[in-house]
Design a protein around this motif. Structure first.
Motif, short mmCIF file in Angstrom:
data_model
loop_
_atom_site.label_atom_id
_atom_site.label_comp_id
_atom_site.label_asym_id
_atom_site.label_seq_id
_atom_site.Cartn_x
_atom_site.Cartn_y
_atom_site.Cartn_z
N LEU A 124 36.29 31.97 51.44
CA LEU A 124 34.99 31.38 51.11
C LEU A 124 35.12 30.41 49.94
CD1 LEU A 124 32.66 34.48 51.50
CD2 LEU A 124 32.62 32.41 52.90
N ALA A 125 35.92 30.77 48.96
CA ALA A 125 36.12 29.88 47.82
C ALA A 125 36.80 28.59 48.26
CB ALA A 125 36.95 30.58 46.74
N ARG A 126 37.72 28.69 49.21
CA ARG A 126 38.37 27.47 49.74
C ARG A 126 37.38 26.58 50.48
NH1 ARG A 126 44.39 28.69 52.12
NH2 ARG A 126 45.39 28.65 50.09
N GLN A 127 36.33 27.19 51.02
CA GLN A 127 35.31 26.44 51.75
C GLN A 127 34.23 25.88 50.83
OE1 GLN A 127 35.51 25.73 55.07
NE2 GLN A 127 37.49 26.71 54.91
N GLY A 128 34.39 26.08 49.54
CA GLY A 128 33.44 25.48 48.60
C GLY A 128 32.51 26.45 47.92
N MET A 129 32.63 27.73 48.18
CA MET A 129 31.76 28.70 47.52
C MET A 129 32.38 29.21 46.22
SD MET A 129 29.91 31.10 50.36
CE MET A 129 29.17 32.10 49.10
N ALA A 130 33.04 28.35 45.50
CA ALA A 130 33.65 28.75 44.23
C ALA A 130 32.57 28.88 43.18
CB ALA A 130 34.69 27.71 43.82
N GLY A 131 32.89 29.55 42.11
CA GLY A 131 31.95 29.69 41.01
C GLY A 131 32.10 31.03 40.34
N ALA A 132 31.23 31.28 39.39
CA ALA A 132 31.30 32.51 38.60
C ALA A 132 31.13 33.75 39.47
CB ALA A 132 30.25 32.48 37.49
N SER A 133 30.26 33.68 40.46
CA SER A 133 30.04 34.84 41.33
C SER A 133 31.29 35.19 42.12
CB SER A 133 28.90 34.58 42.31
OG SER A 133 27.70 34.45 41.66
N MET A 134 31.97 34.18 42.61
CA MET A 134 33.18 34.43 43.39
C MET A 134 34.30 34.95 42.49
SD MET A 134 31.99 33.90 46.26
CE MET A 134 33.19 33.68 47.52
N MET A 135 34.35 34.47 41.25
CA MET A 135 35.34 34.97 40.31
C MET A 135 35.04 36.43 39.98
SD MET A 135 36.48 33.57 36.56
CE MET A 135 36.98 32.00 37.25
N THR A 136 33.77 36.73 39.77
CA THR A 136 33.37 38.11 39.50
C THR A 136 33.71 39.02 40.67
OG1 THR A 136 31.59 37.39 38.03
CG2 THR A 136 31.41 39.62 38.94
N ALA A 137 33.42 38.57 41.88
CA ALA A 137 33.73 39.36 43.08
C ALA A 137 35.23 39.61 43.18
CB ALA A 137 33.22 38.65 44.33
N THR A 138 36.02 38.59 42.93
CA THR A 138 37.48 38.73 43.00
C THR A 138 37.99 39.76 42.00
OG1 THR A 138 37.75 36.45 43.76
CG2 THR A 138 39.67 37.49 42.76
N VAL A 139 37.58 39.62 40.75
CA VAL A 139 38.03 40.55 39.71
C VAL A 139 37.56 41.97 40.00
CG1 VAL A 139 37.81 41.11 37.25
CG2 VAL A 139 38.25 38.75 37.95
N CYS A 140 36.30 42.11 40.38
CA CYS A 140 35.76 43.45 40.66
C CYS A 140 36.43 44.11 41.86
CB CYS A 140 34.25 43.39 40.83
SG CYS A 140 33.37 43.11 39.29
N PHE A 141 36.67 43.34 42.92
CA PHE A 141 37.36 43.90 44.08
C PHE A 141 38.80 44.29 43.74
CE2 PHE A 141 34.54 41.42 47.30
CZ PHE A 141 33.61 42.44 47.30
N ALA A 142 39.49 43.43 43.00
CA ALA A 142 40.88 43.72 42.66
C ALA A 142 41.00 44.93 41.73
CB ALA A 142 41.54 42.50 42.03
N LEU A 143 40.24 44.94 40.65
CA LEU A 143 40.29 46.07 39.71
C LEU A 143 39.67 47.33 40.31
CD1 LEU A 143 39.43 44.51 36.23
CD2 LEU A 143 41.59 45.48 36.99
N GLY A 144 38.56 47.16 41.01
CA GLY A 144 37.89 48.31 41.61
C GLY A 144 38.77 49.02 42.61
N THR A 145 39.49 48.27 43.42
CA THR A 145 40.40 48.86 44.39
C THR A 145 41.54 49.58 43.69
OG1 THR A 145 39.87 47.15 46.01
CG2 THR A 145 41.91 48.37 46.36
N LEU A 146 42.08 48.94 42.68
CA LEU A 146 43.17 49.56 41.93
C LEU A 146 42.73 50.89 41.32
CD1 LEU A 146 46.10 49.13 40.93
CD2 LEU A 146 45.11 48.06 38.91
N ILE A 147 41.56 50.91 40.71
CA ILE A 147 41.08 52.13 40.05
C ILE A 147 40.62 53.16 41.08
CG2 ILE A 147 39.31 53.07 38.52
CD1 ILE A 147 39.44 50.33 37.03
N PHE A 148 39.82 52.73 42.07
CA PHE A 148 39.27 53.67 43.05
C PHE A 148 40.39 54.28 43.89
CE2 PHE A 148 37.47 54.93 47.10
CZ PHE A 148 36.31 55.61 46.73
N SER A 149 41.09 53.44 44.61
CA SER A 149 42.15 53.96 45.49
C SER A 149 43.30 54.53 44.69
CB SER A 149 42.64 52.85 46.43
OG SER A 149 41.63 52.50 47.36
N GLY A 150 43.67 53.86 43.61
CA GLY A 150 44.78 54.35 42.80
C GLY A 150 44.55 55.74 42.25
N SER A 151 43.34 56.00 41.76
CA SER A 151 43.06 57.34 41.23
C SER A 151 43.08 58.38 42.35
CB SER A 151 41.72 57.36 40.50
OG SER A 151 40.64 57.13 41.37
#
Length: 123
Positions: free
Chosen positions: A59-86
């Motif tokens: 979606l970001a490659r298609q032009g939906m870049a911005g703070a929301s997409m950055m937040t989604a990326t960070v939250c998905f990456a960290l959230g997965t690491l913490i949720f699944s990792g634990s």
């Protein structure tokens, strides 16, 4: 951030396959049924959010870049690491107090979905 989302999604997918196979074969006779279920939940959520990271990157490659997409990326990456990792560590070790960390990852995943939803609803 686009490249990171795509790379993290691909990496989480790769690791998800490996850990899913490891759980199904190497750990099947070693874990109790409830710990197997916990392992399975960790793998499922890792895969869901690997795909979510790939979607955010595309979606970001298609032009939906911005703070929301950055937040989604960070939250998905960290959230997965913490949720699944634990959950992986809990299932592998049997240390139950690790389950107290899991909701932190879950909240991050929820925030990630809200951040992904925001630019879609706004437009």
């Amino acid at each position: 951030m686009t490249q990171f989302a795509l790379a993290a999604g691909s990496l989480y997918g790769l690791i998800g396959v490996l850990l899913g196979a490891f759980g199904a074969h190497a750990l099947a006779s070693k874990l109790s049924a409830d710990l197997q279920a916990i392992w399975h939940t960790a793998v499922q959520y890792q895969f869901y959010h690997a795909l979510a990271l790939l979607a955010v990157g595309l979606l970001a490659r298609q032009g939906m870049a911005g703070a929301s997409m950055m937040t989604a990326t960070v939250c998905f990456a960290l959230g997965t690491l913490i949720f699944s990792g634990s959950l992986y560590v809990l299932a592998f070790s049997g240390i139950r107090w690790l389950g107290a960390i899991t909701p932190i990852g879950g909240v991050l995943l929820i925030v990630g979905w809200a951040a992904l939803l925001w630019p879609i609803v706004r437009s």
